[in-house]
Design a protein around this motif. Structure first.
Motif, short mmCIF file in Angstrom:
data_model
loop_
_atom_site.label_atom_id
_atom_site.label_comp_id
_atom_site.label_asym_id
_atom_site.label_seq_id
_atom_site.Cartn_x
_atom_site.Cartn_y
_atom_site.Cartn_z
N THR A 1 0.84 -1.21 0.00
CA THR A 1 0.00 0.00 0.00
C THR A 1 0.87 1.25 0.00
OG1 THR A 1 -1.76 -1.15 1.20
CG2 THR A 1 -1.81 1.25 1.24
N ARG B 1 2.48 1.78 -3.41
CA ARG B 1 1.55 2.33 -4.40
C ARG B 1 1.29 3.81 -4.14
NH1 ARG B 1 -3.61 0.05 -4.31
NH2 ARG B 1 -3.24 -1.08 -2.35
N TRP B 2 1.25 4.17 -2.84
CA TRP B 2 1.02 5.58 -2.48
C TRP B 2 2.21 6.44 -2.93
CZ3 TRP B 2 3.42 8.02 2.13
CH2 TRP B 2 3.06 9.37 2.25
N THR C 1 -3.76 8.06 -7.37
CA THR C 1 -3.59 6.66 -7.04
C THR C 1 -4.90 6.11 -6.52
OG1 THR C 1 -2.45 5.14 -5.54
CG2 THR C 1 -2.79 7.36 -4.73
N VAL D 1 -5.26 4.32 -4.05
CA VAL D 1 -5.14 4.08 -2.61
C VAL D 1 -5.84 5.21 -1.87
CG1 VAL D 1 -3.56 3.69 -0.69
CG2 VAL D 1 -2.92 2.96 -3.00
N ARG E 1 -7.17 7.57 1.37
CA ARG E 1 -6.47 8.16 2.53
C ARG E 1 -6.54 7.23 3.73
NH1 ARG E 1 -8.03 14.65 2.54
NH2 ARG E 1 -6.99 15.16 0.55
N ILE F 1 -3.97 4.52 3.28
CA ILE F 1 -2.63 5.06 3.50
C ILE F 1 -2.36 5.22 4.99
CG2 ILE F 1 -1.12 7.06 3.14
CD1 ILE F 1 -2.67 7.55 0.50
#
Length: 529
Positions: free
Chosen positions: A88, A91-92, A274, A276, A278, A281
């Motif tokens: 994750t 990706r962020w 993205t 992803v 918040r 993240i």
């Protein structure tokens, strides 16, 4: 001259074994070197056999400190990986910028800078390096980048421990310590114009570095400017504050694509989104944020928790006969003193060494957070155990070697080498001073221990040859920091965490070059401060 040659032989022997064409693995080379030093101590330096055995015992037990930190870091790394948190975060970060140079600077430089300021003990590489590997960078190159990058903040790492504790036995005033910190920060500030670029060359091409140099420079300065300014009135928080400010600014610069050349790997503003959320993240970053929070809270002495975790008030004690006297403090400091009737002492601060707290604690909190199944938890611990077997043997060899090199007081091999250098250089000692500090870090695995070991020598040399005491001690501090690039313990730690085997000699041969350049910069700077 004979004593000097023999004192240096183990160093030459070790470097030769680990850097020759078919290098000897460190778990063999270091125990062999320790045996070599023991033989020299017995047959040439005629050190008392009991003292040698006492140092062997203390060295073996001392391996518990670094191996427990490594184990804690690997434990968190495996948890982050198996829980999906690492994916994750990757990706962020790709969402912030796909530019590889930006990713390397944000994680390998600014993020690691902040972690060093909070903790030290090799944790920056332990946390930052796996994230970079998760982004697709090759492990071996990442290991070398992490070692070189994590040098500038080290003198003020772990809330200034190498400075305020490393020179604690020299009887310096607070004003003198502050002046040492100011000069140290100045040298590091100038060196930082070069060091990140040298580190990036392990991973990125010269073309990529050149085309993205404006971002590299701005990211570097976003850490080092507040770092230098803070050092003018405080020697505890420069790295922590500089890293936090630098990380924030670096992320902002990357998001705005400032100083970055648009390539096929750099998205435009509309493409940098993205998938992803918040929430994802924040959840993925929770273990890291919690780790940093715990490190900060437990390292700032004004908060009072640090004194609780380092409370040496004896809770229980017992005599172990000829082995020595064993005691446990109220803060779970395990101590073995008077080992074999000598003044050799070993201690392990179970709650302060960053192993149980924060690594294990954060992992235990994260298990329910990520809803990890029992089989996955078992896998986390099993994989950690399998990775630390060989490093444990390596570290035992390394620390026995260190203890034996330092044994013998004024006749110890390490002091003979140090004093020979000073006799050779005279008033030109400032041009070699940093390299002695680096030698200390190479052996001991710590800038703090290097300062504790060689601070007195450097102070004596400065007084003897008429050089400014604070300048020479600043060079010692810088040397201890730059020595982290070739420090055996750090190389073993980051290699173990990234799953790299038998590459210690390969790494040293390459990281020693930026270390030498660092020392040259320090030498030149010493003529201006």
């Amino acid at each position: 001259m004979t004593s000097l040659i023999l004192a240096m032989m183990p160093i030459i022997f070790l470097i030769w074994m680990m850097t020759k064409k078919n290098g000897v693995p460190s778990y063999i080379a270091l125990p062999l070197t320790a045996l070599f030093v023991a033989a020299l101590q017995i047959f040439y330096f005629q050190t008392d056999l009991t003292l040698i055995w006492a140092n062997v015992i203390a060295g073996s037990l001392s391996a518990i400190t670094p191996i427990s930190i490594i184990a804690g870091a690997i434990l968190m790394n495996r948890m982050m990986c198996l829980s999906g948190a690492e994916n994750t975060i990757s990706r962020w970060l790709e969402g912030i910028s796909r530019n590889k140079v930006a990713q390397l600077m944000i994680i390998g430089w600014a993020f690691a800078f902040m972690i060093e300021g909070a903790s030290g003990f090799g944790t920056p590489a332990a946390i930052a390096a796996p994230i970079l590997v998760g982004l697709g960078f090759p492990p071996l190159q990442v290991a070398m980048l992490a070692l070189v990058m994590n040098s500038v903040p080290v003198s003020f790492g772990a809330v200034g421990t190498p400075t305020w504790f490393g020179f604690s036995n020299l009887g310096l005033s607070d004003t003198a310590l502050l002046e040492i910190g100011q000069q140290t920060a100045m040298i590091h500030f100038v060196a930082a114009f070069v060091i990140p670029v040298l580190a990036l060359r392990f991973v990125a091409s010269s073309t990529d570095i050149r085309r993205n140099y404006i971002f590299i420079l701005l990211s570097t300065l976003s850490c080092t400017v507040p770092y230098f300014l803070f050092a003018q009135w405080n020697y505890e928080f420069p790295a922590l504050v500089g890293g936090a400010i630098g990380l924030t600014i670096s992320i902002g610069l990357a998001k705005l694509n400032i100083g970055l050349i648009k390539t096929a790997e750099t998205r435009d503003d509309n493409a940098t989104q993205t998938n992803v959320s918040r929430g994802e993240i924040f959840k993925a970053m929770t273990p890291t944020l919690l780790l940093i929070l715990i490190l900060i809270v437990t390292r700032i002495k004004q908060l009072g928790i640090k004194s609780m975790l380092t409370d040496a008030t004896e809770a229980m004690s017992a005599s172990l006969g000829i082995l020595g006297d064993f005691s446990i403090s109220q803060a779970l400091i395990f101590k073995l003193s008077n080992i074999l009737g000598t003044n050799v002492v070993w201690a392990y601060k179970a709650l302060y060494v960053p192993a149980l707290v924060p690594f294990l604690l954060v992992v235990l909190i994260s298990i329910p957070l990520f809803k990890l199944k029992g089989s996955m938890v078992k896998q986390v611990f099993t994989e950690t155990g399998s990775r630390i077997k060989m490093p444990f043997i390596t570290l035992i060899g390394a620390l026995i070697m260190v203890k034996l090199m330092m044994a013998g007081g004024e006749n110890s091999p390490i002091l003979i080498i140090g004093m020979a250098f000073s006799d050779l250089m005279g008033t030109n000692w400032q041009f070699a001073s940093a390299y002695l500090g680096a030698l200390g870090a190479f052996f001991s695995g710590s800038a703090t221990v290097s300062n504790l070991t060689f601070g007195g020598i450097q102070q004596t040399i400065a007084t003897t040859v008429g050089l400014p005491e604070t300048t020479i001690l600043a060079l010692q501090s810088v040397g201890g920091a730059m020595g982290n690039m070739v420090c055996i313990n750090n190389i073993i730690a980051v290699s173990t965490i990234l799953g790299i085997s038998n590459k210690e000699g390969y790494i040293i041969k390459r990281t020693v070059i930026p270390m030498i350049i660092y020392g040259l910069i320090a030498a030149v700077m010493s003529t201006f401060i």
